[in-house]
Every structure is written in C-alpha cells, then in structure tokens.
Design a protein around this motif. Structure first.
Motif, PDB file in Angstrom:
ATOM      1  N   ARG A 173      34.989  93.065  75.217  1.00 34.95           N
ATOM      2  CA  ARG A 173      35.446  94.361  74.684  1.00 34.95           C
ATOM      3  C   ARG A 173      36.183  95.160  75.768  1.00 34.95           C
ATOM      4  O   ARG A 173      36.910  96.100  75.463  1.00 34.95           O
ATOM      5  N   GLN A 174      35.964  94.788  76.993  1.00 37.23           N
ATOM      6  CA  GLN A 174      36.538  95.540  78.111  1.00 37.23           C
ATOM      7  C   GLN A 174      37.626  94.758  78.846  1.00 37.23           C
ATOM      8  O   GLN A 174      38.595  95.331  79.326  1.00 37.23           O
ATOM      9  N   PHE A 175      37.427  93.415  78.901  1.00 38.74           N
ATOM     10  CA  PHE A 175      38.335  92.595  79.705  1.00 38.74           C
ATOM     11  C   PHE A 175      38.902  91.468  78.843  1.00 38.74           C
ATOM     12  O   PHE A 175      38.138  90.598  78.411  1.00 38.74           O
ATOM     13  N   PRO A 176      40.201  91.453  78.595  1.00 40.73           N
ATOM     14  CA  PRO A 176      40.777  90.325  77.848  1.00 40.73           C
ATOM     15  C   PRO A 176      40.544  89.020  78.603  1.00 40.73           C
ATOM     16  O   PRO A 176      40.626  89.003  79.836  1.00 40.73           O
ATOM     17  N   ASP A 177      40.259  87.959  77.855  1.00 38.87           N
ATOM     18  CA  ASP A 177      40.036  86.637  78.464  1.00 38.87           C
ATOM     19  C   ASP A 177      39.086  86.779  79.664  1.00 38.87           C
ATOM     20  O   ASP A 177      39.426  86.432  80.802  1.00 38.87           O
ATOM     21  N   PRO A 178      37.877  87.285  79.425  1.00 34.88           N
ATOM     22  CA  PRO A 178      37.042  87.760  80.539  1.00 34.88           C
ATOM     23  C   PRO A 178      36.552  86.678  81.475  1.00 34.88           C
ATOM     24  O   PRO A 178      36.201  86.967  82.608  1.00 34.88           O
ATOM     25  N   ASP A 179      36.496  85.406  81.007  1.00 30.32           N
ATOM     26  CA  ASP A 179      35.963  84.353  81.878  1.00 30.32           C
ATOM     27  C   ASP A 179      37.029  83.754  82.790  1.00 30.32           C
ATOM     28  O   ASP A 179      36.742  82.848  83.559  1.00 30.32           O
ATOM     29  N   ARG A 180      38.243  84.244  82.661  1.00 29.15           N
ATOM     30  CA  ARG A 180      39.331  83.685  83.485  1.00 29.15           C
ATOM     31  C   ARG A 180      39.442  84.462  84.794  1.00 29.15           C
ATOM     32  O   ARG A 180      39.356  85.685  84.821  1.00 29.15           O
ATOM     33  N   PHE A 181      39.622  83.724  85.891  1.00 33.75           N
ATOM     34  CA  PHE A 181      39.871  84.331  87.194  1.00 33.75           C
ATOM     35  C   PHE A 181      41.368  84.593  87.289  1.00 33.75           C
ATOM     36  O   PHE A 181      42.168  83.667  87.395  1.00 33.75           O
ATOM     37  N   ASP A 182      41.747  85.846  87.204  1.00 37.69           N
ATOM     38  CA  ASP A 182      43.157  86.201  87.120  1.00 37.69           C
ATOM     39  C   ASP A 182      43.418  87.363  88.068  1.00 37.69           C
ATOM     40  O   ASP A 182      43.107  88.517  87.748  1.00 37.69           O
ATOM     41  N   ILE A 183      44.010  87.057  89.213  1.00 36.20           N
ATOM     42  CA  ILE A 183      44.183  88.106  90.217  1.00 36.20           C
ATOM     43  C   ILE A 183      45.324  89.053  89.869  1.00 36.20           C
ATOM     44  O   ILE A 183      45.520  90.055  90.548  1.00 36.20           O
ATOM     45  N   THR A 184      46.065  88.717  88.807  1.00 34.36           N
ATOM     46  CA  THR A 184      47.123  89.643  88.370  1.00 34.36           C
ATOM     47  C   THR A 184      46.644  90.521  87.220  1.00 34.36           C
ATOM     48  O   THR A 184      47.421  91.268  86.651  1.00 34.36           O
ATOM     49  N   ARG A 185      45.389  90.414  86.870  1.00 32.52           N
ATOM     50  CA  ARG A 185      44.812  91.227  85.785  1.00 32.52           C
ATOM     51  C   ARG A 185      45.064  92.709  86.096  1.00 32.52           C
ATOM     52  O   ARG A 185      44.875  93.143  87.236  1.00 32.52           O
ATOM     53  N   PRO A 186      45.475  93.467  85.100  1.00 35.59           N
ATOM     54  CA  PRO A 186      45.666  94.896  85.380  1.00 35.59           C
ATOM     55  C   PRO A 186      44.375  95.509  85.931  1.00 35.59           C
ATOM     56  O   PRO A 186      43.297  95.217  85.437  1.00 35.59           O
ATOM     57  N   ARG A 187      44.532  96.297  86.980  1.00 30.19           N
ATOM     58  CA  ARG A 187      43.352  96.888  87.606  1.00 30.19           C
ATOM     59  C   ARG A 187      42.593  97.739  86.596  1.00 30.19           C
ATOM     60  O   ARG A 187      43.169  98.566  85.908  1.00 30.19           O
ATOM     61  N   GLY A 188      41.321  97.537  86.504  1.00 27.77           N
ATOM     62  CA  GLY A 188      40.499  98.359  85.637  1.00 27.77           C
ATOM     63  C   GLY A 188      39.149  98.515  86.281  1.00 27.77           C
ATOM     64  O   GLY A 188      38.811  97.823  87.234  1.00 27.77           O
TER      65      GLY A 188
END
Ligand code: FES
Length: 757
Positions: A344-359
């Motif tokens: 509900r908070q993080f799209p695709d939450p199990d993926r390690f994504d260093i470009t994920r928008p900071r939240g």
C-alpha cells in the motif's frame, strides 16, 4: 529466500521471530500474508498483538501516549537484563526526552559529518589489503567479518575515546577483543524462547562492568569524548551519572543501547547492502556508473531488509484497529520489517530498486524513539560503499551467507563471503528465480532503452553507433573487451564490442560491420536504424578482459578492431609496452584508422591488397617474454593465431570470436539427463535439442542471448558430471575446470549432468 504459498489464512501464530529459522525461511512471505489477511493479529502463545501495515506501525510509533515504552522495546528477556527498566529504551516522556537531550547533540548530522575523515580512515584500513589480495586474479573476502562488523566496532571505539585496533598497549587490545567477544555472546538465546543463556548473562555483566569502569575512569580523568560528556552532564542541575553507577543506572542502559544499536544495526545495514548489490548486479551497475546514487541505495537497503525488524510497545488505553480491539495494557509488536514492504506504501515492494522515488520508510523508526544514530549509520554505510565498491568491482557471492544468531528483533549477517577481482566472465543468472515460469529475466542484467545519438560511417561497410540512455542517466561501467547485446525489434539479438571510452558513462560506442550473410541485425543497423531512434541494450559483459601485463601484442582483423581500440587506450594509459597489427581487406574497409594514427609506429596497418596476409610466423613464431597476445577478428585469423601460439606459455593468448568456433562431433550422441539441483527437477535432453531449450521448456528461467555459444550469457555452474564444452567463450583452463558451461550449445560427455539451476 524462497517464498511459499499456502491457502490457510494467516494468523499471528505464523509470526514467531523466536523460531531459530524464522528469518532464514520466509519472513517476508509471512509479513505479506499478515498485512493482507490479519493486519492486527493476536499471538496467543506470546501474548502479543502484531501490527504489520505501514500506516498502522507508523501511527503507533508516533502516538507515544497510547503506545508506551515503559515495558521495554524488546520482546525477549534482554528488555529486563540488558536494557533494564529505567533505561532510555524503556522510558516514556518527559524523562525520555531529558535523557535523550544529554546525548542528542553528539548525534546531530552536522556533528556526525565531522567524523567523516575518521570513519573513512577506519574503512580504508579494513579494505586496504583487499586489492593486493586480488592481484593474482579472483580473491575472496568475508564482507560481514572483514567490513560490516569491524567498521562500526571501530567507529564506536573512536566515539567512546577507546583505543583503536592498532593500539600499542597489549592490554588495550586485549580489552577491546574481550568486548568484541562479549558482544557476540550477548546474543546467546535458549533456542525458540525469549530467554538469555548463562553465557549471554555473563557477557551482559561483562559489558555493563566495562562501561561502569569506563565511566569511573573518565570521572577520574576527563577527556574530549562522549563518555566524559556523560560524566559531566546534568539534567536540571542533577548529575546525569549516579555517584555509584550500577547496571541499572540510566547511563548504563544508554551506553548499552548506543553500543548495541551502533554496532549491530550498522553491521546489519552494511552487510545487507553489499549482499543486495551482489544479488542485483543491475542495481550495482547503476551505482558504479553513478555514485551519487549511494545514499539512495543505503535507504533502499534499510527499507527492504530493515536491521531492526521490530519494536514493542504497551497500550495505555483500549485501541480498536481494523475491527480488532487491543485492551489497555496490551503488548503490541510493531513490525517495521513488514511495514517497509507494505504494497500500500511501496510499489513492487519486494524489489531492490535504488532508483525508487524517495519516500518515508520506517527503517530508523519514528517518533520519540526514532533512531538516534541514524546519521551515523547512514554515514558509515555510505563510506563503506564509496571505499569498498571500487575495490570489489563486479563481486559475486562465494557460497551461502550465514545468518547472525541474534536477538529476535534483528536481521544481521554473520558471514558474507564474496569473490572479487578481475573477472573473466560476469555472472548472468544469479538473480533469476527458478521454479516459476514468470521470472523477470531482465532483473539479472542491466537493460535499458537507448537512443541512437549518432550514426557515422567510419569505413566501407562499417558504421559507428553512439548510444545514450533514453532518460539521459549514466550507463553501467565497463572495461576494455566488454560487449553489449543490441536488442532490435524483429531481428535476432546480436552482441557488439564496446569501442568508446570506458571513463565516459554518458554513452556507448559500437562499430557494426554490414554482414549480408548474418542474421539480419547488422543490415537493420545499416539500412533502417537512424539517429534519434531507440533500441535496447543489455549488459555489458566481458568475456575478453584485459589482464595486467607489462607487454601486449594486439592483432586485429577487420571489425575485430572494436574491442582492441579500448584495450590499446588502457595499455597506453597503464604505461605498458604494446603494439597493434591491424589487418583488413583494403584500407578503405578498415575502421577507426584516424583514431589509431595518434599512436604512431606502435600501430601497423596491413591492408591485404597492399601488404598481403599478416605474417603471423614473424609475429608469433618465437614466444615473447612477459607478453600477452590479444586477437579478435574472423575465424580463419583466429585459428591461424591459435596455431602459431602453440609454443607460447599457457594463458598468453586471448581471443574473442564473433562467430562460433567450428566444433567436431559431440562426445555423446545419445540423450542424457540434467538434474537441476535448485529446482529439484531431472530432465532428459534428446540429441537434437539443447540443454537451454529443455530447461526453458520446463519453466526454469535462464538468461540467454546469442544461442550459439559466443556471448557467455547462459553460463551455468556445473555441480556434477562432465560437460562436453562446445562454446567459443571458455578458455582451456576454464574448460578443464568443468565447473561451468554454456548450456545453449554445450552438452554432456556422460549420461548425467547436475546444474546449479
Ligand atoms: Fe550466448 Fe549461450 S546464450 S553463450
């Protein structure tokens, strides 16, 4: 970590962090099910309510009046014995803020930033010898024991004004070693229970007495350190440190929290960060190309695998949440490790994504008990990456990691062995999840949309393509000899050597020869692709690395000049003694002659219509001492060079083929079995099919590209049996080792192979 599916509804009984294998089985699968099916779950065995959704955990952490801390933040007996009632972790306001104000000024980001040089010196000291270790090729390092643990230890000692690991006084060194020893013994638990063992109790007493002695020491002789600051502090005119310090004094609890939080949590964060980057080479490539992403990588690791997985509170009033009522006095476990993966908070939450928008994540907690040492942990992790990553390069896991047997709230690694150093081949399949047909193969390698920034004819029938990331982000780093896949719509994927400047991360340059007899990609590039178009690039990989040597002889034939171009630049920069002999049909067909002109007579240009065939006997007839030969070009040239180098020392010749090496009959003409060890499958490979196609048909994901044994993408570890190597990638030593194979073309010499798939 494998995630298991089950139809039974989740209950809080599934959540048992006391279970010795809880964190090594599938905690994130349990968290997911709890979030979705029982967001407020009551565990009868332990008498807790468990909160797993982001908003719920965060709201509870922020509502310190309702979710109180006086019964401790731990769920095991350490809340009674190691951080006893009355210490800062078991305090509510107003006293909590008063005690925190004693130490808070020392952990402000501005103050912590002043530690940067000291921390960097600590990390350089730890990492310094690694490069030498890898001087002869691949080397192994245990990132947990040789970096993640000792770094925060040294920093803690530095903060407390304690002697360094290089202290002259043997007594100082012995005390330090004793404290390290106790640190690990503190974590000894009776398996499956919240109880400390006698070993843990003894270690607790030892650490507490160490701190008491330290405080007394500073009381006698003040220094410029944090312990002296505690001794001299007062709260509203009352000395903070008791006249007689005991294990139950506020300062004892504070020092224990600083110690445990400062060392173990940071060891957890650092170890996890390096492990995630080993398992996600696409993300590591982004980081290597753009170090400004390091802080984002630290935050993403903190979110994905939070070192402090949980904290506990006690309700001061009845609370109803998602239809469940928690009575006043209820023990509530806030599972930050679960909240940080809330979909509900993080799209695709199990993926390690260093470009994920900071939240916002809850890795450092929230509210009055938010992590005091967060700026320090962030700084240490950042410096560890900045210093160690350039040394480690494209490191790979070297065996299974071992989990640190810690208290039930921590996720920390004890051993993380990796191999690093100059590599002959990049890993290609490590991030692929098997046992499923829905794998996302691209996560195992960098793949990006690229724009054709320029297309230029550089010789008859040869164009140079300049590619830039479509989003103008930096492209992954590469070394001379590397190639990328060019993925074009409607034509087979082809590999092309990188021939630009490895130091320029803004673009890749490829040289493409028009080949009317090829599989169509070069015709597409020549006839249809235009500047401004987009293509996809995958890789880079390097099957043709430049090994350090004082002397090189480079031999290029035709378009084989492309990998050699980057190599001679590197050899020149390294001050090596080198020469290049470059052959082609005629001068106008030989690409990049203008760039080669700057090297003067180090380069011999030999158009066949002017000077005849290359005189390989003159070049290679006598082995040259300390010289490595690098050759790339058409198959007849490679075969001739291999023949002439028969008398050279083993390992002196390095070749790269654009087309498969001619192969004889397979060693075995009957079908054979392949056992896929991780997938627990045994498959039959008939004579007319490749291992790759049989494995793919069974739903096991393996990356592949050329399907003709030239690119190295499908490289697979061999656990048993003897391969019949039929690829054009592996050298003689690598073939003899029989520990890996290209499953797109290679087969089995015997009736059975066991593969690490
Ligand atoms: Fe290229 Fe197997 S897919 S070597």
């Amino acid at each position: 970590m494998a995630e298991t599916a089950t139809a039974a509804p989740a209950t809080a009984e599934d959540y048992d962090p006391f279970r010795p294998d809880f964190y090594t089985s599938d905690p994130f699968g349990v968290y997911r099910r709890l979030r979705n099916e029982a967001p407020v779950a009551y565990n009868e065995r332990w008498g807790w309510w468990v909160l797993t959704r982001f908003e719920d955990v965060r709201a509870a952490a922020l509502d310190a009046d309702t979710f109180r801390s006086f019964e401790g933040m731990d769920i095991d007996d350490s809340r009674l014995e190691q951080v006893p009632p009355g210490s800062i972790g078991s305090m509510d306001n107003p006293r909590h803020d008063q005690v925190r104000s004693v130490v808070q000024p020392y952990f402000l980001p501005r103050r912590i930033a002043q530690l940067e040089d000291g921390i960097r010196a600590v990390v350089r000291d730890l990492v310094g010898s690694w490069r030498d270790r890898a001087a002869g090729g691949r080397a192994t390092v245990d990132l947990a024991q040789e970096l993640a643990w000792p770094m925060p230890f040294d920093v803690f000692f530095h903060l407390m004004g304690l002697p360094s690991r290089h202290a002259d006084d043997p007594l100082d060194r012995a005390r330090r070693e004793q404290l390290e020893h106790w640190t690990h013994e503190l974590k000894d638990r009776v398996p499956g229970t919240p109880h400390l063992t006698p070993v843990a109790r003894a270690a607790t007493a030892g650490v507490q007495q160490f701190f008491i002695d330290l405080l007394e020491d500073r009381r006698r002789a003040a220094r410029d350190d944090l312990v002296t600051a505690f001794v001299e502090a007062d709260i509203d005119g009352v000395p903070f440190v008791d006249a007689q310090v005991t294990p139950n004094s506020e300062v004892s609890g504070l020092m224990m929290i600083l110690f445990l939080g400062g060392v173990e949590s940071t060891a957890g964060l650092t170890g996890t960060l390096f492990r995630l980057l080993a398992e996600n080479p696409d993300q590591r490539a982004l980081l290597q190309a753009d170090p400004s992403l390091i802080p984002a990588a630290v935050e993403e690791a903190m979110r994905l695998i939070t070192p402090l997985q949980l904290t506990a509170r006690t309700t001061s009033r009845e609370v109803t949440l998602h239809g469940v009522t928690i009575p006043a006095g209820g023990r509530v476990v806030l599972v930050m490790g679960a909240a940080n993966r809330d979909e509900r908070q993080f799209p695709d939450p199990d993926r390690f994504d260093i470009t994920r928008p900071r939240g916002r994540h809850l890795g450092f907690g929230e509210g009055v008990h938010g992590c005091l040492g967060a700026p320090l942990a962030r700084l240490e992790a950042r410096i560890a990456l900045e210093e160690a990553l350039p040394v480690l390069g494209d490191y790979e896991p070297a065996g299974p990691p071992t989990f640190y047997p810690s208290s039930p709230n921590m996720y920390v690694w004890k051993n993380l062995p990796v191999t690093f150093g100059r590599t002959a081949r990049r890993p290609h399949v490590e991030a692929v999840s098997h046992r499923t047909t829905t794998v996302t193969l691209t996560t195992a390698e960098f793949e990006a949309e690229a724009r054709v920034a320029a297309k230029r004819e550089v010789a008859d029938g040869v164009v140079a393509l300049t590619l830039r990331d479509a989003g103008d982000r930096p492209l992954p780093a590469w070394e001379p000899g590397a190639h990328v896949d060019l993925v074009l719509d409607g034509t087979p994927t082809r590999q092309y050597s990188l021939c630009g400047d490895p130091a320029d991360h803004s673009e890749y340059r490829l040289g493409v020869l028009r080949d009317p007899d090829g599989r169509g990609s070069s015709l597409f590039v020549h006839d249809r692709l235009q500047a401004g178009d987009t293509v996809r690039v995958r890789g880079p990989r390097n099957n043709f690395p430049l090994v350090d040597s004082p002397r090189y002889l480079f031999i290029a034939g035709g378009i084989g000049i492309t990998p050699i171009l980057a190599m001679i630049r590197a050899a020149e920069a390294a001050g090596a003694d080198w020469r290049l002999v470059y052959g082609g049909r005629h001068r106008a067909s030989m690409a990049f002659l203008d760039e080669l002109a700057v090297y003067g007579d180090r380069v011999s240009v030999r158009p066949q219509d002017e000077t005849g065939l290359l005189d390989l006997e003159a070049l290679l007839g006598t082995p040259q001492p300390d010289t490595l030969v690098y050759c790339c070009g058409p198959e007849p040239l490679l075969a001739a060079v291999e023949e002439h180098c028969g008398g050279w020392p083993r390992g002196a010749l390095h070749v790269e083929r654009f087309a498969p090496r001619p192969q004889g009959e397979p060693a075995r003409t009957e079908s054979f079995e392949v056992e896929l060890a991780r997938s627990e499958l045994t498959l039959t490979v008939p004579p007319d099919r490749s291992i790759l196609s049989v494995v793919e048909e069974a739903g096991v994901g393996v990356l592949s590209s050329c399907a003709e044994g030239t690119c190295g993408t499908c490289e697979t570890a061999v656990l048993g049996g003897v391969p019949d190597h039929r690829d054009s990638v592996l050298g003689p030593d690598e073939r003899e080792a029989n520990d890996c194979m290209m499953i797109c073309v290679s087969r089995s010499s015997g009736p059975r192979l066991v593969l690490d798939l």
